[in-house]
Write a protein that holds these residues in place. Sequence first.
Motif, short mmCIF file in Angstrom:
data_model
loop_
_atom_site.label_atom_id
_atom_site.label_comp_id
_atom_site.label_asym_id
_atom_site.label_seq_id
_atom_site.Cartn_x
_atom_site.Cartn_y
_atom_site.Cartn_z
N THR A 62 45.99 9.96 30.28
CA THR A 62 45.28 9.01 29.43
C THR A 62 44.39 8.11 30.28
O THR A 62 44.83 7.55 31.27
CB THR A 62 46.28 8.15 28.64
N ASN A 63 43.16 8.01 29.86
CA ASN A 63 42.20 7.12 30.50
C ASN A 63 41.97 5.92 29.60
O ASN A 63 41.89 6.04 28.38
CB ASN A 63 40.88 7.84 30.75
N LYS A 64 41.86 4.78 30.20
CA LYS A 64 41.62 3.56 29.45
C LYS A 64 40.12 3.45 29.19
O LYS A 64 39.31 3.69 30.08
CB LYS A 64 42.11 2.36 30.24
N VAL A 65 39.77 3.11 27.96
CA VAL A 65 38.37 3.00 27.57
C VAL A 65 38.13 1.57 27.10
O VAL A 65 38.94 1.00 26.36
CB VAL A 65 38.04 4.00 26.44
N LYS A 66 37.01 0.99 27.54
CA LYS A 66 36.61 -0.33 27.08
C LYS A 66 35.21 -0.22 26.50
O LYS A 66 34.32 0.37 27.12
CB LYS A 66 36.62 -1.34 28.23
N VAL A 67 35.03 -0.79 25.30
CA VAL A 67 33.75 -0.74 24.62
C VAL A 67 33.25 -2.17 24.44
O VAL A 67 33.98 -3.03 23.93
CB VAL A 67 33.86 -0.04 23.25
N TYR A 68 32.00 -2.42 24.86
CA TYR A 68 31.39 -3.74 24.78
C TYR A 68 30.19 -3.68 23.83
O TYR A 68 29.59 -2.62 23.64
CB TYR A 68 30.91 -4.20 26.16
N ASP A 69 29.81 -4.84 23.29
CA ASP A 69 28.61 -4.89 22.47
C ASP A 69 27.42 -5.23 23.37
O ASP A 69 27.55 -5.33 24.59
CB ASP A 69 28.76 -5.90 21.32
N LEU B 175 28.52 3.71 30.24
CA LEU B 175 28.01 2.85 31.31
C LEU B 175 28.51 3.30 32.68
O LEU B 175 27.73 3.62 33.57
CB LEU B 175 28.43 1.39 31.09
N ASN B 176 29.84 3.32 32.83
CA ASN B 176 30.39 3.58 34.15
C ASN B 176 31.85 4.01 34.01
O ASN B 176 32.49 3.78 32.99
CB ASN B 176 30.31 2.31 35.01
N GLU B 177 32.38 4.61 35.08
CA GLU B 177 33.78 4.98 35.13
C GLU B 177 34.33 4.54 36.47
O GLU B 177 33.73 4.82 37.51
CB GLU B 177 33.96 6.48 34.95
N TYR B 178 35.46 3.83 36.42
CA TYR B 178 36.05 3.32 37.65
C TYR B 178 37.56 3.25 37.50
O TYR B 178 38.06 2.66 36.53
CB TYR B 178 35.49 1.92 37.97
N ALA B 179 38.29 3.82 38.43
CA ALA B 179 39.76 3.76 38.47
C ALA B 179 40.37 4.17 37.14
O ALA B 179 41.18 3.45 36.56
CB ALA B 179 40.24 2.38 38.88
N ARG B 180 39.99 5.33 36.63
CA ARG B 180 40.50 5.90 35.38
C ARG B 180 40.23 5.02 34.17
O ARG B 180 40.95 5.05 33.19
CB ARG B 180 41.98 6.22 35.49
N SER B 181 39.20 4.18 34.27
CA SER B 181 38.75 3.37 33.14
C SER B 181 37.29 3.69 32.90
O SER B 181 36.49 3.72 33.83
CB SER B 181 38.89 1.87 33.43
N SER B 182 36.96 3.94 31.63
CA SER B 182 35.58 4.23 31.25
C SER B 182 35.03 3.05 30.49
O SER B 182 35.72 2.45 29.66
CB SER B 182 35.51 5.49 30.39
N PHE B 183 33.79 2.73 30.74
CA PHE B 183 33.15 1.57 30.12
C PHE B 183 31.96 2.05 29.28
O PHE B 183 31.12 2.83 29.76
CB PHE B 183 32.70 0.58 31.18
#
Length: 131
Positions: free
Chosen positions: A84-91, A118-126
């Motif tokens: 599982t990868n953590k995903v963060k969504v911004y406005d 935007l970017n992917e870093y340390a198993r987190s996608s932005f």
Amino acid sequence: MNSSEVKSSSKNSRTKVKNLSAILAICLAVITLFQAGTANSKDERKMSALEIELLTEIDEMFATQEDLSLEEVIIEEVEALTETNKVKVYDANGELLGEGDPKTNESLRQLVNKADFLNEYARSSFYQVTQ
């Protein structure tokens, strides 16, 4: 005539000194080579306990990896890819709209589908929603 005899005797003494120096240099070189040869053979086998422990751990690691079948290796690789990868969504203003795993969260999945990567870093996608 006396001067010619003095010159010849000094030449003889110089050649004797040169020959003696050359012989001493050769003897020292031979002694050094023999000492260097014996020193390398004795010190080559000495290892600390930490080095021995590390070598045995490495050998065990390779031995366990060789015991895996092809199917097990493929399963391990697939599991590593599907973690599982953590995903963060911004406005557009940079405010966080949602975060988590889009596989389990339907609303987050819809946000990810609308957003730009935007970017992917340390198993987190932005991602960022530009509308």
